[in-house]
Design a protein around this motif. Sequence first.
Motif, PDB file in Angstrom:
ATOM      1  N   ASP A   1      -9.805  -2.147   3.434  1.00  0.00           N
ATOM      2  CA  ASP A   1     -10.126  -0.726   3.474  1.00  0.00           C
ATOM      3  C   ASP A   1      -9.323  -0.045   4.586  1.00  0.00           C
ATOM      4  O   ASP A   1      -9.640  -0.191   5.768  1.00  0.00           O
ATOM      5  N   GLY A   2      -8.316   0.715   4.193  1.00  0.00           N
ATOM      6  CA  GLY A   2      -7.443   1.374   5.166  1.00  0.00           C
ATOM      7  C   GLY A   2      -8.114   2.501   5.930  1.00  0.00           C
ATOM      8  O   GLY A   2      -7.538   3.043   6.870  1.00  0.00           O
ATOM      9  N   LYS A   3      -9.328   2.858   5.520  1.00  0.00           N
ATOM     10  CA  LYS A   3     -10.042   3.954   6.199  1.00  0.00           C
ATOM     11  C   LYS A   3     -10.834   3.442   7.401  1.00  0.00           C
ATOM     12  O   LYS A   3     -11.213   4.210   8.278  1.00  0.00           O
ATOM     13  N   ALA A   4     -11.091   2.149   7.421  1.00  0.00           N
ATOM     14  CA  ALA A   4     -11.857   1.560   8.528  1.00  0.00           C
ATOM     15  C   ALA A   4     -11.012   1.608   9.809  1.00  0.00           C
ATOM     16  O   ALA A   4      -9.781   1.750   9.733  1.00  0.00           O
ATOM     17  N   PRO A   5     -11.674   1.522  10.982  1.00  0.00           N
ATOM     18  CA  PRO A   5     -10.898   1.562  12.235  1.00  0.00           C
ATOM     19  C   PRO A   5      -9.857   0.434  12.306  1.00  0.00           C
ATOM     20  O   PRO A   5     -10.086  -0.656  11.768  1.00  0.00           O
ATOM     21  N   ILE A   6      -8.742   0.731  12.987  1.00  0.00           N
ATOM     22  CA  ILE A   6      -7.612  -0.212  13.040  1.00  0.00           C
ATOM     23  C   ILE A   6      -8.062  -1.622  13.453  1.00  0.00           C
ATOM     24  O   ILE A   6      -7.692  -2.615  12.824  1.00  0.00           O
TER      25      ILE A   6
ATOM     26  N   GLY B   1       0.848  -1.193   0.000  1.00  0.00           N
ATOM     27  CA  GLY B   1       0.000   0.000   0.000  1.00  0.00           C
ATOM     28  C   GLY B   1       0.882   1.242   0.000  1.00  0.00           C
ATOM     29  O   GLY B   1       2.095   1.137   0.210  1.00  0.00           O
ATOM     30  N   ILE B   2       0.257   2.403  -0.211  1.00  0.00           N
ATOM     31  CA  ILE B   2       1.051   3.641  -0.260  1.00  0.00           C
ATOM     32  C   ILE B   2       1.529   4.026   1.142  1.00  0.00           C
ATOM     33  O   ILE B   2       1.053   3.479   2.146  1.00  0.00           O
ATOM     34  N   ASP B   3       2.453   4.973   1.179  1.00  0.00           N
ATOM     35  CA  ASP B   3       3.023   5.454   2.431  1.00  0.00           C
ATOM     36  C   ASP B   3       1.911   6.032   3.317  1.00  0.00           C
ATOM     37  O   ASP B   3       1.138   6.867   2.863  1.00  0.00           O
ATOM     38  N   GLY B   4       1.848   5.579   4.540  1.00  0.00           N
ATOM     39  CA  GLY B   4       0.853   6.098   5.480  1.00  0.00           C
ATOM     40  C   GLY B   4      -0.487   5.382   5.414  1.00  0.00           C
ATOM     41  O   GLY B   4      -1.447   5.777   6.076  1.00  0.00           O
ATOM     42  N   SER B   5      -0.596   4.310   4.633  1.00  0.00           N
ATOM     43  CA  SER B   5      -1.891   3.629   4.488  1.00  0.00           C
ATOM     44  C   SER B   5      -2.241   2.774   5.705  1.00  0.00           C
ATOM     45  O   SER B   5      -3.408   2.447   5.928  1.00  0.00           O
ATOM     46  N   GLY B   6      -1.226   2.401   6.498  1.00  0.00           N
ATOM     47  CA  GLY B   6      -1.492   1.603   7.696  1.00  0.00           C
ATOM     48  C   GLY B   6      -0.856   0.229   7.670  1.00  0.00           C
ATOM     49  O   GLY B   6      -1.199  -0.637   8.493  1.00  0.00           O
ATOM     50  N   LYS B   7       0.088  -0.008   6.760  1.00  0.00           N
ATOM     51  CA  LYS B   7       0.718  -1.336   6.635  1.00  0.00           C
ATOM     52  C   LYS B   7       1.438  -1.765   7.910  1.00  0.00           C
ATOM     53  O   LYS B   7       1.241  -2.871   8.394  1.00  0.00           O
ATOM     54  N   THR B   8       2.287  -0.861   8.423  1.00  0.00           N
ATOM     55  CA  THR B   8       3.094  -1.235   9.590  1.00  0.00           C
ATOM     56  C   THR B   8       2.189  -1.513  10.787  1.00  0.00           C
ATOM     57  O   THR B   8       2.385  -2.501  11.504  1.00  0.00           O
ATOM     58  N   THR B   9       1.183  -0.657  10.967  1.00  0.00           N
ATOM     59  CA  THR B   9       0.216  -0.855  12.056  1.00  0.00           C
ATOM     60  C   THR B   9      -0.423  -2.238  11.940  1.00  0.00           C
ATOM     61  O   THR B   9      -0.489  -2.998  12.911  1.00  0.00           O
ATOM     62  N   GLN B  10      -0.849  -2.592  10.738  1.00  0.00           N
ATOM     63  CA  GLN B  10      -1.543  -3.875  10.550  1.00  0.00           C
ATOM     64  C   GLN B  10      -0.586  -5.064  10.651  1.00  0.00           C
ATOM     65  O   GLN B  10      -0.963  -6.115  11.157  1.00  0.00           O
TER      66      GLN B  10
HETATM   67  P1  ADP Z   1       2.429   2.746   6.715  1.00  0.00           P
HETATM   68  O1  ADP Z   1       3.245   1.668   7.349  1.00  0.00           O
HETATM   69  O2  ADP Z   1       1.563   2.227   5.619  1.00  0.00           O
HETATM   70  O3  ADP Z   1       3.245   3.938   6.303  1.00  0.00           O
HETATM   71  P2  ADP Z   1       1.454   3.262   9.406  1.00  0.00           P
HETATM   72  O4  ADP Z   1       0.976   1.958   9.919  1.00  0.00           O
HETATM   73  O5  ADP Z   1       2.788   3.739   9.862  1.00  0.00           O
HETATM   74  O6  ADP Z   1       1.391   3.284   7.794  1.00  0.00           O
HETATM   75  O7  ADP Z   1       0.332   4.337   9.748  1.00  0.00           O
HETATM   76  C1  ADP Z   1       0.497   5.729   9.495  1.00  0.00           C
HETATM   77  C2  ADP Z   1      -0.250   6.518  10.606  1.00  0.00           C
HETATM   78  O8  ADP Z   1      -1.651   6.295  10.476  1.00  0.00           O
HETATM   79  C3  ADP Z   1       0.142   6.088  12.023  1.00  0.00           C
HETATM   80  O9  ADP Z   1       0.177   7.232  12.839  1.00  0.00           O
HETATM   81  C4  ADP Z   1      -0.994   5.156  12.428  1.00  0.00           C
HETATM   82  O10 ADP Z   1      -1.219   5.164  13.819  1.00  0.00           O
HETATM   83  C5  ADP Z   1      -2.188   5.729  11.679  1.00  0.00           C
HETATM   84  N1  ADP Z   1      -3.177   4.709  11.283  1.00  0.00           N
HETATM   85  C6  ADP Z   1      -2.920   3.478  10.783  1.00  0.00           C
HETATM   86  N2  ADP Z   1      -4.053   2.811  10.499  1.00  0.00           N
HETATM   87  C7  ADP Z   1      -5.075   3.654  10.805  1.00  0.00           C
HETATM   88  C8  ADP Z   1      -6.514   3.560  10.711  1.00  0.00           C
HETATM   89  N3  ADP Z   1      -7.114   2.458  10.254  1.00  0.00           N
HETATM   90  N4  ADP Z   1      -7.228   4.629  11.114  1.00  0.00           N
HETATM   91  C9  ADP Z   1      -6.627   5.752  11.562  1.00  0.00           C
HETATM   92  N5  ADP Z   1      -5.288   5.909  11.687  1.00  0.00           N
HETATM   93  C10 ADP Z   1      -4.515   4.888  11.298  1.00  0.00           C
END
Ligand code: ADP
Length: 213
Positions: free
Chosen positions: A183-188, A7-16
């Motif tokens: 869907d990266g917009k849905a809650p974590i 996914g693009i930068d900031g999409s939530g990959k690392t979090t997931q």
């Molecule tokens: P990536 O690895 O794709 O760059 P990150 O996982 O680092 O993305 O997430 C970028 C930022 O968005 C972080 O501050 C994270 O806490 C936040 N974030 C991730 N997933 C969600 C989500 N589903 N809803 C709201 N914020 C999110």
Amino acid sequence: MLIAFEGIDGSGKTTQAIELSKRLEAEGIPNEVVREPGGTRLGEGVRELLLHRSDLKISPVAEFLLFSASRAQLVEEKVNPMLRAGKTVILDRYFYSSIAYQGFGRGIPIDEIEAVSRFATGGLLPDVVFLVELDLETAMRRRENAGRRADRMEEAEVNFFKEVISGFKECARHDPTRFIVVDGKAPIGKVSERIHGNVLNRIKNLAEERNAP
Ligand code: ADP
Ligand code: TYD
């Protein structure tokens, strides 16, 4: 089992990736998250060159080969040994990022990217790829809120990222059995529940395939 997040930068990959790792850990499934570029000493050095050395001139082909070099080292030094030891490996980006960024974004022919990626990885394909989809505006806002400074790749124009997004979409369209679009917009928690459910299903299917006569 080999799992990749794209996914693009900031999409939530690392979090997931981290959420999934914790859930699997809690179930006694040994696993490790590794990131690209990076994940090895060589890879972290290459990462520094690619993302944080604004003084360097890097051509698109050189850029692609550096990402590939980092990937080759990661597969050889970490991913293959962990898979052989029965560990689940969670990749925070894989060669689909090269297709999207260096192929669709920078214009390198996709068949060249595929051929070099096959060479770099020995043809190792993930069992499943989660594509975390998010619009550019939200992704950029999240990155700003997290206080992240743009790296060399993130300084690119909006049009570049539009191409990258369509590149990821194409990857998913071409390989629908391997890709799961979330869907990266849905809650974590919602996103990670869905991802976790899918992984458990695949683990079950793999076990059944192995036990089949
Ligand atoms: P990536 O690895 O794709 O760059 P990150 O996982 O680092 O993305 O997430 C970028 C930022 O968005 C972080 O501050 C994270 O806490 C936040 N974030 C991730 N997933 C969600 C989500 N589903 N809803 C709201 N914020 C999110
Ligand atoms: P990183 O900080 O790991 O990603 P994110 O911002 O999503 O957390 O940065 C890696 C950067 O490198 C990102 O901008 C995507 C880019 N990249 C490529 O252009 N090609 C590749 O093959 C890989 C693996 C990454």
